[in-house]
Motif scaffolding. Structure first.
Motif, mmCIF file in Angstrom:
data_model
loop_
_atom_site.group_PDB
_atom_site.id
_atom_site.type_symbol
_atom_site.label_atom_id
_atom_site.label_comp_id
_atom_site.label_asym_id
_atom_site.label_seq_id
_atom_site.Cartn_x
_atom_site.Cartn_y
_atom_site.Cartn_z
ATOM 1 N N LYS A 172 0.835 -42.137 5.025
ATOM 2 C CA LYS A 172 0.519 -43.415 4.378
ATOM 3 C C LYS A 172 0.740 -44.591 5.329
ATOM 4 N N THR A 173 1.910 -44.599 5.945
ATOM 5 C CA THR A 173 2.237 -45.718 6.836
ATOM 6 C C THR A 173 1.293 -45.735 8.039
ATOM 7 N N HIS A 174 1.055 -44.563 8.597
ATOM 8 C CA HIS A 174 0.141 -44.459 9.739
ATOM 9 C C HIS A 174 -1.242 -45.027 9.369
ATOM 10 N N ILE A 228 1.316 -53.831 2.288
ATOM 11 C CA ILE A 228 2.689 -53.732 1.798
ATOM 12 C C ILE A 228 3.012 -52.268 1.516
ATOM 13 N N ASP A 229 3.976 -51.794 2.262
ATOM 14 C CA ASP A 229 4.275 -50.362 2.312
ATOM 15 C C ASP A 229 5.381 -50.017 1.317
ATOM 16 N N ASP A 230 5.257 -48.853 0.722
ATOM 17 C CA ASP A 230 6.307 -48.318 -0.159
ATOM 18 C C ASP A 230 6.619 -49.222 -1.341
ATOM 19 N N ILE A 231 5.594 -49.485 -2.109
ATOM 20 C CA ILE A 231 5.711 -50.405 -3.239
ATOM 21 C C ILE A 231 6.635 -49.838 -4.328
HETATM 22 MG MG MG Z 1 5.785 -44.503 5.103
#
Ligand code: MG
Ligand code: ADP
Length: 465
Positions: A172-174, A228-231
């Motif tokens: 996801k982050t990538h 926005i990561d990891d909501i």
């Molecule tokens: Mg991540």
């Protein structure tokens, strides 16, 4: 009669008041101070750069009208941006902006000043996370294609917001960074910002404390692509949700792109207001699935090439047969394998691979608990574990409690709220303690040594229990 800057501005304000709502007048024009008049040019001081941007974006025509009424067609407006030293938000990006703002302390001309327009906007993107090194398989194809479409046309596709969800270590982050990087490649002038829910929350806490909430919100309103990561970490954070909701609505309304990642589907998110969840459905929700065996092999081969090592097909098969649930784990095994091989001067064969996989699988299946951490830290400080739950203000208890919270946040997957419960505190105390420990580590090397030492013990207990 002599024209003074005060008189000119007072008259301008009359014109302005006729054209804007009382609320807008109060917010955007009352804080402006006239400070000088030089022939055709009125110099005004605005409280900060957000203000300047805002006036430029929303009221430039009105300001031109008002000025030309008072000073004639040649009338001009110059801005000075006021910077107070204590107005300091500690979030990275805002900090960077503030510094830049100071550099821009000189007066700025009205109209679009290129120097100001492309002020340093730190995107916080990791350059190594790109589409080029994002391996595609059926598990992630849809999300990736949506991402590519967005990067070609941010804010203008049907995928706004784009919600990427999926388990830990599936990319996801990538992917989120890759979309950001690709967008910047296609549109170098766009303002792209990557942040995660944790950092976003911290910035809000700081902004509230320093009374610069306006600045904070305006800063976010200037963004073209917000990641926005990891909501899922918005769970229970009411104030952050409220502010995010506002920013979200603003950006969406102006066709700015929003990308959100989450470790679960929006419908399964906990402790998040319905109005926010329902917004998420406006765009595209897509998930990253566990990679199939072909993709796992492709990923291993790509990473192997990146790292410049060679491994036989048997070794690659063995890893891909055993490590199935996350790409991060695949990478982890590969890295351990390379390291072990170098340390033991043993070539990477099936035997060594088996050993590494085994220790790796054991390692990741063990989860360190908050209780273990509490015990370890309490032992270190020679205090009873129960004291960590008590309201004691004794120095070593306070430090032990903060450290335990810090490690719990670093090493467990518990939510802040859950961690707090182990200490009879709420989530904000956990967040605060985590930050307090980090700050102390930055300023006190003796303390840092203690933390490192305890950290090794925590990690050791992780490996050995
Ligand atoms: Mg991540
Ligand atoms: P998540 O955010 O879902 O937990 P990450 O994006 O942090 O996962 O990915 C974990 C690791 O796996 C990162 O090092 C990332 O580069 C790598 N990775 C994930 N997906 C892919 C992919 N499709 N191709 C190559 N590497 C990947």
């Amino acid at each position: 009669m002599m024209l003074t800057h005060e008189k000119v501005w007072t008259k301008c304000l009359k014109t302005i008041a006729e054209h804007v709502t009382p609320q807008a007048y109060k917010t955007w024009f009352e804080p402006v101070k006239p400070i000088g008049l030089n022939n055709d040019s009125l110099l005004i001081r605005v409280p900060n750069k957000f203000f300047f941007e805002w006036l430029e974006q929303h009221y430039i025509d009105l300001l031109k009208l008002a000025i030309s009424k008072e000073l004639g067609p040649k009338g001009r407006l110059e801005y000075q941006i006021f910077v107070e030293n204590h107005r300091d938000i500690k979030g990275n990006t805002i900090e960077a902006m503030r510094k830049k703002g100071e550099a821009l302390h000189a007066s700025q001309k009205a109209g679009i000043d290129p120097a100001l327009k492309d002020f340093m906007f730190s995107s916080e993107l990791k350059p190594e996370y790109t589409f080029e090194n994002f391996i595609v398989g059926t598990c992630n194809k849809l999300a990736r294609n949506a991402g590519i479409a967005i990067a070609k046309n941010p804010g203008k596709t049907a995928f706004n917001p784009l919600i990427i969800h999926g388990g830990v270590g599936l990319g996801k982050t990538h992917l989120a960074h890759a979309i950001g990087n690709e967008t910047l490649k296609n549109f170098p002038d766009k303002r792209v910002l990557y942040t995660n829910t944790e950092r976003f929350t911290n910035q809000i806490v700081q902004a509230l404390k320093n009374n610069v909430m306006y600045d904070f919100i305006h800063y976010y309103q200037l963004i073209d692509l917000l990641i926005i990561d990891d909501i899922q970490f918005l769970d229970g954070r009411k104030k952050t949700q409220e502010i995010f909701f506002n920013i979200f609505n603003y950006l969406h309304q102006y066709d700015k792109q929003i990308i959100i990642t989450s470790d679960r589907a929006p419908k399964d998110l906990e402790g998040i207001q319905d109005r926010l969840i329902s917004r998420f459905k406006w765009g595209l929700t897509t998930d990253l699935q566990v990679p199939d065996v072909e993709t796992r092999i492709a990923i291993l081969e790509a990473k192997m090439n990146q790292k410049g090592v060679e491994m036989s097909h048997d070794v690659i098969d063995l890893i891909s047969q055993n490590i199935k649930s996350s790409i991060r784990e695949l990478e982890g095994v590969l890295v351990s394998l390379i390291a072990t091989s170098a340390l033991t001067e043993h070539e990477i064969d099936l035997n060594l691979t088996n050993q590494v996989i085994e220790s790796f699988v054991n390692h990741i299946q063990k989860e360190i608990t908050v209780e273990n951490i509490q015990k370890l830290v309490a032992d270190y400080f020679s205090i009873p574990v129960e004291d960590l739950r008590k309201k004691s203000r004794k120095r070593e208890v306070v430090v032990a409690r903060q450290l335990s919270m810090y490690f719990a946040k670093e090493f467990t997957s518990e939510s802040l709220k859950n961690i707090g419960e182990f200490f009879a505190k709420d989530h904000s105390t956990v967040l605060y303690s985590h930050k307090a420990v980090r700050d102390m580590m930055d300023t006190d090397t003796g303390f840092k040594d203690i933390v490192e030492k305890l950290k090794r013990q925590v990690e050791f207990s992780l490996n050995s229990n």
